[in-house]
Design an enzyme around this catalytic site. Structure first.
Site, short mmCIF file in Angstrom:
data_model
loop_
_atom_site.label_atom_id
_atom_site.label_comp_id
_atom_site.label_asym_id
_atom_site.label_seq_id
_atom_site.Cartn_x
_atom_site.Cartn_y
_atom_site.Cartn_z
N GLY A 1 -20.53 -9.97 62.29
CA GLY A 1 -19.68 -11.12 62.58
C GLY A 1 -20.04 -11.75 63.92
O GLY A 1 -20.09 -12.98 64.06
N ARG B 1 -36.32 -10.92 54.04
CA ARG B 1 -37.01 -9.63 54.23
C ARG B 1 -38.28 -9.58 53.40
O ARG B 1 -39.32 -9.10 53.85
CB ARG B 1 -36.07 -8.48 53.83
CG ARG B 1 -34.95 -8.30 54.83
CD ARG B 1 -33.91 -7.32 54.36
NE ARG B 1 -32.98 -7.01 55.44
CZ ARG B 1 -31.83 -6.39 55.28
NH1 ARG B 1 -31.45 -6.00 54.08
NH2 ARG B 1 -31.05 -6.13 56.31
N HIS C 1 -27.39 -7.31 45.57
CA HIS C 1 -27.75 -6.89 46.93
C HIS C 1 -27.50 -5.38 46.99
O HIS C 1 -26.53 -4.90 47.56
CB HIS C 1 -26.90 -7.64 47.96
CG HIS C 1 -27.18 -7.24 49.37
ND1 HIS C 1 -28.41 -7.41 49.96
CD2 HIS C 1 -26.38 -6.68 50.33
CE1 HIS C 1 -28.36 -6.96 51.21
NE2 HIS C 1 -27.15 -6.50 51.45
C1 LMR Z 1 -28.10 -4.98 54.80
O1 LMR Z 1 -28.78 -5.25 53.81
O2 LMR Z 1 -28.57 -4.94 55.95
C2 LMR Z 1 -26.63 -4.71 54.64
O3 LMR Z 1 -26.29 -4.81 53.28
C3 LMR Z 1 -26.21 -3.41 55.23
C4 LMR Z 1 -26.78 -2.21 54.53
O4 LMR Z 1 -26.00 -1.28 54.24
O5 LMR Z 1 -27.98 -2.12 54.31
#
Ligand code: LMR
Length: 279
Positions: free
Chosen positions: A13, A151, A175
């Site tokens: 945040g 990424r 995700h």
């Molecule tokens: C991320 O991708 O950085 C977040 O979803 C936190 C995590 O737990 O990996």
């Protein structure tokens, strides 16, 4: 003047607020149950803005009345996974946190506000939030696979030895475990690139595991600089409504053959909403 409410003044945040205000996108209100944390972060970010050349303001506190009239609500609050855990392991505890936030925030924000979920497990929490809010599904989205896309682009840039900004690529799906890096649809300056299977496999694996790789390095906590930037990206396009296409988790009703769940798909962003899924 646009106002963005970020609930959860932890690292994600805080960085989101810093990117949004620092890059001159909007004023931000940071809310946290830890009043001092939210107020202190707001002060710290404000003190960076003259240096960065931004006239935005960040306010912070634990009092939800601060978010009155907000155009966008971003929920980052929740427990982060520990090394060895999956994001999915956080569902039960983070549902409780998100439920409490929605109950407090719902009546205060603008009638046409957009809701952006960031808390993990991202797709399930977005789905849960949507079910509690009971609003137009085009106002609800989860920030995750746009971060995974960034990424993956880094993996491709390293592999091909080209600037990341000339790469076009996308990650869709969840995700989490159901992440789908589209390694067969990569282009560089508009030209399709085909990579050999071994490199594709490496890019896929490193993209899927990137969050866990960072969690393992930190020992405590998870990534926050790039997630903060991912929030900035969504907020910027929601405020400008410029028709940009981003992969986001949205409640699907038949698009791409999926119904009744949230998953990451490319969506066209309008002002304070996603307009349609790019089929
Ligand atoms: C991320 O991708 O950085 C977040 O979803 C936190 C995590 O737990 O990996």
């Amino acid at each position: 003047m646009s106002k963005v409410a970020i609930i959860g003044a932890g690292n994600v945040g805080g960085f989101a607020a810093a990117w949004i205000a620092g890059l001159d996108v909007a004023d931000v209100v940071l809310i946290d149950k830890n009043d001092g944390l939210a107020r202190g972060k707001a002060m710290d970010i404000n003190d960076s803005l003259y240096i960065l050349g931004s006239n935005r303001w960040v306010w912070g506190g634990s009092d939800y009345s601060l978010i009155d009239g907000a155009d966008i609500v971003v929920i980052t609050a929740g427990v982060a996974r520990k090394p060895g855990m999956d994001r999915e392991d956080l569902l039960k505890i983070n549902k409780e946190i998100v439920k409490d936030i929605i109950e407090k925030a719902k009546g205060l924000v603008a009638d046409d506000a957009a809701w952006v979920f960031v808390t993990n497990p991202l797709d399930a929490i977005t789905e849960f939030g949507y079910s509690l809010l009971g609003i137009d599904r085009h106002k609800v989205m989860g920030m995750g696979v746009n971060l995974d896309t960034s990424r993956m682009v880094n993996q491709i840039a390293e592999s091909l030895g080209v600037a990341r900004t000339s790469i076009s690529a996308m990650v869709v799906g969840k995700h989490g475990k159901g992440m789908i890096p589209l390694v067969d649809d990569i282009s560089v300056s508009g030209m399709a690139v085909s990579l050999d299977e071994e490199i594709k496999g490496e890019i896929r694996e490193r993209t899927v595991n990137r969050g866990a790789e960072i969690v393992a390095c930190f020992g405590t906590g998870s990534a926050y600089v790039a997630p903060g930037a991912g929030i900035y990206q969504v907020v910027r396009h929601l405020l400008s409504g410029d028709g940009s296409v981003l992969p986001l988790s949205v409640p699907l009703e038949g698009e791409r053959g999926i119904s009744g769940e949230c998953t990451g798909v490319p969506v066209v962003l309008g002002r304070l909403c996603w307009e349609k899924v790019l089929e």
